[in-house]
Design a protein around this motif. Structure first.
Motif, PDB file in Angstrom:
ATOM      1  N   GLY A 155      -1.855   7.826   4.128  1.00 51.25           N
ATOM      2  CA  GLY A 155      -2.107   6.783   3.147  1.00 51.25           C
ATOM      3  C   GLY A 155      -1.066   6.792   2.052  1.00 51.25           C
ATOM      4  O   GLY A 155      -0.153   7.615   2.050  1.00 51.25           O
ATOM      5  N   THR A 156      -1.223   5.867   1.132  1.00 54.76           N
ATOM      6  CA  THR A 156      -0.357   5.806  -0.041  1.00 54.76           C
ATOM      7  C   THR A 156      -1.164   5.232  -1.196  1.00 54.76           C
ATOM      8  O   THR A 156      -2.138   4.509  -0.978  1.00 54.76           O
ATOM      9  N   TRP A 157      -0.782   5.585  -2.410  1.00 54.62           N
ATOM     10  CA  TRP A 157      -1.469   5.108  -3.607  1.00 54.62           C
ATOM     11  C   TRP A 157      -0.503   4.311  -4.471  1.00 54.62           C
ATOM     12  O   TRP A 157       0.694   4.600  -4.521  1.00 54.62           O
ATOM     13  N   TYR A 158      -1.073   3.319  -5.166  1.00 48.84           N
ATOM     14  CA  TYR A 158      -0.309   2.494  -6.098  1.00 48.84           C
ATOM     15  C   TYR A 158      -1.028   2.430  -7.437  1.00 48.84           C
ATOM     16  O   TYR A 158      -2.254   2.398  -7.487  1.00 48.84           O
ATOM     17  N   ALA A 159      -0.252   2.360  -8.512  1.00 47.06           N
ATOM     18  CA  ALA A 159      -0.801   2.121  -9.848  1.00 47.06           C
ATOM     19  C   ALA A 159      -0.751   0.623 -10.108  1.00 47.06           C
ATOM     20  O   ALA A 159       0.258  -0.026  -9.847  1.00 47.06           O
ATOM     21  N   ILE A 160      -1.856   0.101 -10.609  1.00 47.18           N
ATOM     22  CA  ILE A 160      -1.922  -1.294 -11.052  1.00 47.18           C
ATOM     23  C   ILE A 160      -2.523  -1.241 -12.455  1.00 47.18           C
ATOM     24  O   ILE A 160      -3.739  -1.185 -12.611  1.00 47.18           O
ATOM     25  N   GLY A 161      -1.660  -1.202 -13.456  1.00 53.95           N
ATOM     26  CA  GLY A 161      -2.158  -1.010 -14.815  1.00 53.95           C
ATOM     27  C   GLY A 161      -2.850   0.338 -14.910  1.00 53.95           C
ATOM     28  O   GLY A 161      -2.312   1.353 -14.492  1.00 53.95           O
ATOM     29  N   ASP A 162      -4.086   0.347 -15.413  1.00 58.01           N
ATOM     30  CA  ASP A 162      -4.861   1.582 -15.551  1.00 58.01           C
ATOM     31  C   ASP A 162      -5.669   1.897 -14.296  1.00 58.01           C
ATOM     32  O   ASP A 162      -6.472   2.828 -14.305  1.00 58.01           O
ATOM     33  N   HIS A 163      -5.491   1.123 -13.245  1.00 51.61           N
ATOM     34  CA  HIS A 163      -6.276   1.286 -12.028  1.00 51.61           C
ATOM     35  C   HIS A 163      -5.373   1.647 -10.856  1.00 51.61           C
ATOM     36  O   HIS A 163      -4.150   1.649 -10.995  1.00 51.61           O
ATOM     37  N   GLN A 164      -5.983   1.951  -9.725  1.00 57.17           N
ATOM     38  CA  GLN A 164      -5.203   2.336  -8.564  1.00 57.17           C
ATOM     39  C   GLN A 164      -5.666   1.578  -7.327  1.00 57.17           C
ATOM     40  O   GLN A 164      -6.841   1.229  -7.194  1.00 57.17           O
ATOM     41  N   LEU A 165      -4.732   1.369  -6.414  1.00 58.16           N
ATOM     42  CA  LEU A 165      -5.003   0.846  -5.092  1.00 58.16           C
ATOM     43  C   LEU A 165      -4.639   1.945  -4.111  1.00 58.16           C
ATOM     44  O   LEU A 165      -3.528   2.469  -4.159  1.00 58.16           O
ATOM     45  N   HIS A 166      -5.583   2.308  -3.244  1.00 54.66           N
ATOM     46  CA  HIS A 166      -5.356   3.335  -2.242  1.00 54.66           C
ATOM     47  C   HIS A 166      -5.345   2.671  -0.864  1.00 54.66           C
ATOM     48  O   HIS A 166      -6.314   2.004  -0.501  1.00 54.66           O
ATOM     49  N   LEU A 167      -4.262   2.843  -0.128  1.00 52.96           N
ATOM     50  CA  LEU A 167      -4.189   2.356   1.241  1.00 52.96           C
ATOM     51  C   LEU A 167      -4.411   3.533   2.177  1.00 52.96           C
ATOM     52  O   LEU A 167      -3.807   4.592   2.006  1.00 52.96           O
ATOM     53  N   ILE A 168      -5.282   3.338   3.162  1.00 50.06           N
ATOM     54  CA  ILE A 168      -5.602   4.385   4.126  1.00 50.06           C
ATOM     55  C   ILE A 168      -5.332   3.840   5.521  1.00 50.06           C
ATOM     56  O   ILE A 168      -5.855   2.793   5.888  1.00 50.06           O
ATOM     57  N   GLU A 169      -4.506   4.565   6.280  1.00 54.30           N
ATOM     58  CA  GLU A 169      -4.179   4.084   7.627  1.00 54.30           C
ATOM     59  C   GLU A 169      -5.292   4.425   8.616  1.00 54.30           C
ATOM     60  O   GLU A 169      -5.753   5.563   8.686  1.00 54.30           O
ATOM     61  N   LEU A 223       5.459  -7.169  -3.076  1.00 53.15           N
ATOM     62  CA  LEU A 223       4.677  -7.302  -4.312  1.00 53.15           C
ATOM     63  C   LEU A 223       5.180  -6.405  -5.439  1.00 53.15           C
ATOM     64  O   LEU A 223       4.785  -6.585  -6.589  1.00 53.15           O
ATOM     65  N   HIS A 224       5.996  -5.425  -5.133  1.00 51.76           N
ATOM     66  CA  HIS A 224       6.561  -4.501  -6.130  1.00 51.76           C
ATOM     67  C   HIS A 224       5.497  -3.687  -6.859  1.00 51.76           C
ATOM     68  O   HIS A 224       5.629  -3.394  -8.055  1.00 51.76           O
ATOM     69  N   PHE A 225       4.443  -3.293  -6.150  1.00 50.95           N
ATOM     70  CA  PHE A 225       3.465  -2.388  -6.739  1.00 50.95           C
ATOM     71  C   PHE A 225       4.130  -1.021  -6.903  1.00 50.95           C
ATOM     72  O   PHE A 225       5.003  -0.637  -6.122  1.00 50.95           O
ATOM     73  N   GLN A 226       3.724  -0.285  -7.925  1.00 54.43           N
ATOM     74  CA  GLN A 226       4.314   1.014  -8.241  1.00 54.43           C
ATOM     75  C   GLN A 226       3.608   2.110  -7.459  1.00 54.43           C
ATOM     76  O   GLN A 226       2.434   2.407  -7.690  1.00 54.43           O
ATOM     77  N   GLU A 227       4.329   2.742  -6.527  1.00 55.03           N
ATOM     78  CA  GLU A 227       3.754   3.834  -5.742  1.00 55.03           C
ATOM     79  C   GLU A 227       3.621   5.075  -6.621  1.00 55.03           C
ATOM     80  O   GLU A 227       4.512   5.370  -7.432  1.00 55.03           O
ATOM     81  N   ILE A 228       2.517   5.781  -6.462  1.00 54.46           N
ATOM     82  CA  ILE A 228       2.273   7.012  -7.222  1.00 54.46           C
ATOM     83  C   ILE A 228       1.958   8.145  -6.253  1.00 54.46           C
ATOM     84  O   ILE A 228       1.682   7.916  -5.074  1.00 54.46           O
ATOM     85  N   GLU A 229       1.990   9.359  -6.774  1.00 56.05           N
ATOM     86  CA  GLU A 229       1.752  10.529  -5.943  1.00 56.05           C
ATOM     87  C   GLU A 229       0.336  10.526  -5.378  1.00 56.05           C
ATOM     88  O   GLU A 229      -0.627  10.172  -6.077  1.00 56.05           O
ATOM     89  N   ARG A 230       0.217  10.937  -4.127  1.00 64.00           N
ATOM     90  CA  ARG A 230      -1.064  11.023  -3.422  1.00 64.00           C
ATOM     91  C   ARG A 230      -1.278  12.469  -3.001  1.00 64.00           C
ATOM     92  O   ARG A 230      -0.359  13.109  -2.485  1.00 64.00           O
ATOM     93  N   PRO A 231      -2.482  13.003  -3.186  1.00 65.06           N
ATOM     94  CA  PRO A 231      -2.744  14.372  -2.735  1.00 65.06           C
ATOM     95  C   PRO A 231      -2.542  14.494  -1.219  1.00 65.06           C
ATOM     96  O   PRO A 231      -2.604  13.501  -0.495  1.00 65.06           O
ATOM     97  N   PRO A 232      -2.334  15.705  -0.735  1.00 68.47           N
ATOM     98  CA  PRO A 232      -2.057  15.904   0.694  1.00 68.47           C
ATOM     99  C   PRO A 232      -3.327  15.860   1.565  1.00 68.47           C
ATOM    100  O   PRO A 232      -3.703  16.848   2.200  1.00 68.47           O
TER     101      PRO A 232
END
Length: 127
Positions: free
Chosen positions: A42-56, A28-37
């Motif tokens: 997990g990993t975070w993505y920017a989608i415009g002005d919003h974010q998608l957070h994936l949690i394992e 999907l080519h979502f833009q990965e962004i920094e995630r706090p430790p």
């Protein structure tokens, strides 16, 4: 009263973070962004002005197992072109349900990620 400003993020549970990252980053080519430790993976993505957070969560007891169902919980991303999105999904061999004349007033395309989270792509008619 709560004064809402905007939606900040949506979090989804995934069973295998590396598999999910291959889908969201490489397909999907979502833009990965920094995630706090955090302690969780997990990993975070920017989608415009919003974010998608994936949690394992390898146990993933709350994850659905069935195919695409637009009546299930999902998140939606507005895209510039219905046609280009369908073409991209075809090239990437991602199964989808397309609704080019949706009663919603705009086009809709539904896909599922490797953990069966439902994702909706919306666009203007004739785009």
């Amino acid at each position: 009263m709560i004064e809402f400003e905007r939606l900040h993020h949506i979090s989804l549970v995934v069973r295998d973070l590396e598999r999910a990252k291959r889908f969201y980053s490489d397909v999907l080519h979502f833009q990965e962004i920094e995630r706090p430790p955090f302690k969780s993976k997990g990993t975070w993505y920017a989608i415009g002005d919003h974010q998608l957070h994936l949690i394992e969560n390898p146990n993933g007891e709350t994850l659905r197992k069935s195919d695409i169902d637009s009546g299930d919980g999902h998140f939606a991303v507005w895209v510039k072109s219905y046609k280009q999105t369908v073409e991209w999904l075809d090239q990437a061999n991602v199964p989808y349900q397309a609704r080019p004349q949706s009663v919603a007033g705009f086009t809709q395309i539904y896909i599922i990620d490797p953990d069966h989270n439902v994702i909706e792509f919306d666009a203007a008619y004739n785009s």
